[in-house]
Design a protein around this motif. Structure first.
Motif, mmCIF file in Angstrom:
data_model
loop_
_atom_site.group_PDB
_atom_site.id
_atom_site.type_symbol
_atom_site.label_atom_id
_atom_site.label_comp_id
_atom_site.label_asym_id
_atom_site.label_seq_id
_atom_site.Cartn_x
_atom_site.Cartn_y
_atom_site.Cartn_z
ATOM 1 N N VAL A 56 2.764 1.516 -5.965
ATOM 2 C CA VAL A 56 1.403 1.659 -5.436
ATOM 3 C C VAL A 56 1.038 0.444 -4.579
ATOM 4 C CG1 VAL A 56 -1.040 1.609 -6.123
ATOM 5 C CG2 VAL A 56 0.510 3.245 -7.183
ATOM 6 N N LEU A 85 3.686 0.824 -1.213
ATOM 7 C CA LEU A 85 3.923 2.067 -0.486
ATOM 8 C C LEU A 85 3.199 2.140 0.871
ATOM 9 C CD1 LEU A 85 5.776 4.444 -1.042
ATOM 10 C CD2 LEU A 85 3.832 5.687 -2.016
ATOM 11 N N PRO A 86 1.922 1.682 0.972
ATOM 12 C CA PRO A 86 1.301 1.705 2.300
ATOM 13 C C PRO A 86 2.102 0.895 3.327
ATOM 14 C CG PRO A 86 -0.354 1.333 0.605
ATOM 15 C CD PRO A 86 0.983 1.219 -0.066
ATOM 16 N N PHE A 146 5.385 2.823 4.321
ATOM 17 C CA PHE A 146 5.176 3.871 5.322
ATOM 18 C C PHE A 146 4.847 3.276 6.689
ATOM 19 C CE2 PHE A 146 4.088 7.078 1.818
ATOM 20 C CZ PHE A 146 5.271 7.774 1.999
ATOM 21 N N ALA A 195 -1.358 4.905 6.906
ATOM 22 C CA ALA A 195 -0.297 4.695 5.913
ATOM 23 C C ALA A 195 -0.885 4.642 4.503
ATOM 24 C CB ALA A 195 0.463 3.407 6.211
ATOM 25 N N ALA A 224 -0.063 7.072 1.360
ATOM 26 C CA ALA A 224 0.432 6.471 0.121
ATOM 27 C C ALA A 224 -0.440 6.836 -1.068
ATOM 28 C CB ALA A 224 0.515 4.951 0.270
ATOM 29 N N SER A 225 -1.728 7.115 -0.823
ATOM 30 C CA SER A 225 -2.634 7.434 -1.939
ATOM 31 C C SER A 225 -2.226 8.730 -2.637
ATOM 32 C CB SER A 225 -4.082 7.547 -1.440
ATOM 33 O OG SER A 225 -4.243 8.689 -0.615
ATOM 34 N N TYR A 252 0.544 9.349 -3.845
ATOM 35 C CA TYR A 252 1.344 8.929 -5.002
ATOM 36 C C TYR A 252 0.443 8.737 -6.223
ATOM 37 C CZ TYR A 252 4.932 6.256 -7.558
ATOM 38 O OH TYR A 252 5.846 5.812 -8.489
ATOM 39 N N VAL A 258 6.749 11.942 2.558
ATOM 40 C CA VAL A 258 5.573 11.989 1.682
ATOM 41 C C VAL A 258 5.823 12.930 0.505
ATOM 42 C CG1 VAL A 258 3.136 12.657 1.532
ATOM 43 C CG2 VAL A 258 3.964 11.401 3.532
ATOM 44 N N ALA A 313 8.013 11.204 -1.998
ATOM 45 C CA ALA A 313 7.253 10.217 -2.784
ATOM 46 C C ALA A 313 6.409 10.899 -3.852
ATOM 47 C CB ALA A 313 6.368 9.376 -1.860
ATOM 48 N N SER A 345 6.724 10.623 -7.857
ATOM 49 C CA SER A 345 5.578 10.173 -8.658
ATOM 50 C C SER A 345 5.296 11.132 -9.812
ATOM 51 C CB SER A 345 4.335 10.004 -7.785
ATOM 52 O OG SER A 345 3.747 11.244 -7.472
#
Length: 489
Positions: A314, A317-318, A321, A332, A336-337, A339, A390, A393, A397
Motif C-alpha cells: 500500500v 504501489l502508487p 504504477f 497512480a 493503487a487504491s 488494492y 491493475v 494487483a 490483494s
C-alpha cells in the motif's frame, strides 16, 4: 452464549451490536493512525520539512506499533476490551491533537511516534468478537471486524484532503487532523457506554499471571523466546534506518545506545517470561489445560507475509504504477487504491471460507495464491497493458487480505484467556513484516521486492504443515474453580 444464530448484518442488537461497534472502533483507530498520509505534501510545506524528514515521519508512525500490540494484548486480557479500547481511543487523541498543531519537525516526529500506539487497537476487538460469537461464525465475524475496520485508512485517504480544503487556508490540514482526534475522543465514550466484555452470564477468562505470555511446556517456552527475536530485530532495523546509515535523525551514539537498550529489554522480557512460566520446569501441565505454542508461531509467520506485505505494498504501489507506466501520482494513487478497497470483501471472505472449509485448508490455499500472486506481480513491466497490471494487483490483494482474515479466524481458537496476547503478538508480526519488506524495497528493484514477498509466502506454506486444525474443546477454569469447555471446532 449468542442471542441469535447466524450473522445478520442489518441487525444492531446483541452480538451484532458488539460487532458493529467493534469494527467502528477499529475503523477510527486506522483513520487516526494514517491521518497524515494523504496530507503529507501540504504538511511538509507547512512545517518546512525536507524529503528525509517526511520519510522519517512515515517510519516513526509504525515504529511503536510493534511493542504496542503486545502490550495492548496483555492489557486487554487483564482489564477487558471495554476498558482497554475506551482508554486507547481517549488517550491517543492527545498525540493526534499534538500533531495537528505542531510547528516544528521535532514535535511532529514525537507525536507521530506516540500515535503508533493507536495502531494496536486492532487486537482489542479480536478478543471482544471472540467472546460474543461461536466457533462456527467466528471467522466470518472476525473477518468483518478486520476488513471493515481496516478500511479506515482508505476512508481517510479519500476524505481528509477534501476536509482540509473545506476548512481552507494554510491551517486546513491541521483542523482536518484535529477532527480525527475529536472523533476518537467521542467514540471512546460511545464505546464505553454501549458494550460489555461478554454476553450476560458468560465468564471473562483472564490470564493466571500478567507480564508475559503463558506457555504449557518447556519446548514451547524455548519457541516463545525464539519468536520474540524478530520483533526486537525489526526495532533494531528501524533504529538503523534512523541512524547516520539511513536518514540521520539519530546520532551514531544514540543508535548504539538503543541497540544496547533493545538487547537489555529482550533479556528482561525473557526473565519475565521465565518468572511467569517457572512452574512448567518442575510440574507438568495437565494435558487438558495445555495448548501448543507452535500454533501461534505458524500464525505469526503467516501474518508477517500477509499483513506485512499489505502495509508495504500500500505504501509503494502508487509510486510503482507511476514509475513503471509513467503516470502522474494522482492517477497512480487512484489505481493503487483498488488494492486497499479489496479489504471490504476479501478479509470477511477469508474468515467465511475458514468457517466453511476449515482453518488449515483455507490458509494453505490462500497462502499458495498469495505466493503465486506476488510472483505474477514481479513480472509486471511497461509492456503490460495497464488494466491487466491493475487486475493482477487486485487479484493478489484478494489472497493477501483473505489470508489475513483466515489467520484471525484461527487466533481466538488457541487459548481463550490468552486471545489478546496471541492477537497482539501475531498482529505485531504484521508490522515486523512491513518493516522488513520496506527495508528490502529500499535496496532492490520492484521485481525483486515482489519475489522476496513470494518467497516468504512459500516459507509460510511450509510452516503451515506444522499447524493443527483447531478441533474439539479448550478448557478454561472459572474463578470459583469450576471448569468450562469452549467449543473450537
Amino acid at each position: 452464549m449468542q442471542d441469535q444464530p447466524g450473522i445478520k448484518l442489518l441487525s444492531f442488537s446483541g452480538k451484532m451490536k458488539i460487532l458493529h461497534l467493534s469494527w467502528m472502533a477499529f475503523f477510527i483507530t486506522f483513520f487516526v493512525w494514517f491521518n497524515h498520509a494523504p496530507l503529507l505534501a501540504v504538511i511538509g510545506d507547512s512545517l518546512g520539512l525536507t524529503g528525509a524528514e517526511v520519510k522519517t515521519l512515515l517510519i516513526l508512525n509504525v515504529a511503536l506499533t510493534i511493542p504496542a500490540r503486545v502490550i495492548i494484548g496483555m492489557l486487554t486480557d487483564r482489564f477487558g476490551p471495554r476498558n482497554t479500547y475506551a482508554a486507547l481511543l481517549a488517550i491517543c487523541s492527545l498525540p493526534c491533537f499534538m500533531f495537528a498543531f505542531a510547528t516544528d519537525f521535532n514535535t511532529a516526529a514525537l507525536s507521530r511516534f506516540l500515535l503508533g500506539f493507536i495502531g494496536a487497537g486492532f487486537v482489542i476487538g479480536i478478543r471482544m468478537v471472540s467472546e460474543w460469537f461461536p466457533a462456527n461464525e467466528l471467522g466470518t465475524a472476525e473477518g468483518i471486524y478486520g476488513g471493515w475496520g481496516n478500511f479506515g485508512s482508505a476512508a481517510g485517504a479519500m476524505s481528509l484532503p477534501m476536509l482540509a480544503l473545506w476548512f481552507g487556508g494554510e491551517d486546513g490540514w491541521r483542523y482536518a487532523v484535529a477532527t480525527t482526534g475529536v472523533m476518537s475522543l467521542i467514540f471512546s465514550v460511545i464505546w464505553y457506554k454501549n458494550v460489555s466484555d461478554t454476553p450476560k452470564g458468560s465468564t471473562y477468562f483472564k490470564p493466571k499471571q500478567t507480564g508475559a505470555m503463558e506457555v504449557t511446556s518447556k519446548g514451547d517456552f524455548a519457541l516463545l523466546l525464539i519468536m520474540k527475536l524478530p520483533m526486537y530485530g525489526a526495532l533494531a532495523l528501524l533504529t538503523w534506518k534512523l541512524s547516520p546509515n539511513g536518514v540521520s535523525m539519530l546520532g551514531a551514539e544514540t543508535a548504539y545506545a538503543i541497540y544496547l537498550g533493545l538487547g537489555a529489554l529482550y533479556l528482561l522480557e525473557a526473565y519475565q517470561a521465565f518468572k511467569v512460566n517457572r512452574s512448567i520446569f518442575t510440574t507438568p501441565v495437565a494435558p487438558e489445560h495445555q495448548y501448543k505454542f507452535k500454533q501461534v508461531a505458524v500464525l505469526n509467520v503467516l501474518y508477517f507475509a500477509t499483513f506485512g506485505s499489505e502495509l508495504a505494498v500500500v505504501s509503494m504501489l502508487p509510486l510503482f504504477f507511476a514509475d513503471v507506466f509513467e503516470l502522474d501520482m494522482v492517477y497512480a494513487g487512484m489505481l493503487a487504491s483498488a488494492y486497499a478497497f479489496m479489504n471490504l470483501a476479501s478479509r470477511p471472505g477469508g474468515g467465511w471460507l475458514s468457517d466453511k472449509f476449515g482453518r488449515k485448508r483455507t490458509l494453505m490455499i490462500l497462502t499458495a495464491g498469495l505466493a503465486a500472486g506476488y510472483g505474477l506481480m514481479a513480472q509486471i513491466d511497461s509492456s503490460w497493458p495497464l488494466a491487466l497490471a491493475v487486475v493482477a494487483a487486485m487479484a493478489c490483494s484478494f489472497f493477501v487480505q483473505a489470508g489475513e482474515g483466515a489467520v484471525f479466524a484461527a487466533v481466538p481458537l488457541i487459548k481463550r484467556r490468552l486471545t489478546g496476547q496471541i492477537a497482539g503478538m501475531t498482529g505485531a508480526y504484521g508490522n515486523v513484516g512491513a518493516v522488513v519488506y520496506l527495508t528490502v524495497l529500499s535496496m532492490v528493484s520492484y521485481s525483486t521486492f515482489f519475489l522476496v514477498i513470494a518467497a516468504t509466502a512459500v516459507l509460510g506454506l511450509v510452516a503451515l504443515l506444522l499447524m493443527e486444525e483447531p478441533k474439539g474443546e479448550i478448557t478454561e477454569v472459572r474463578e470459583d474453580g469450576t471448569v468450562e469447555l469452549i467449543r473450537v471446532g
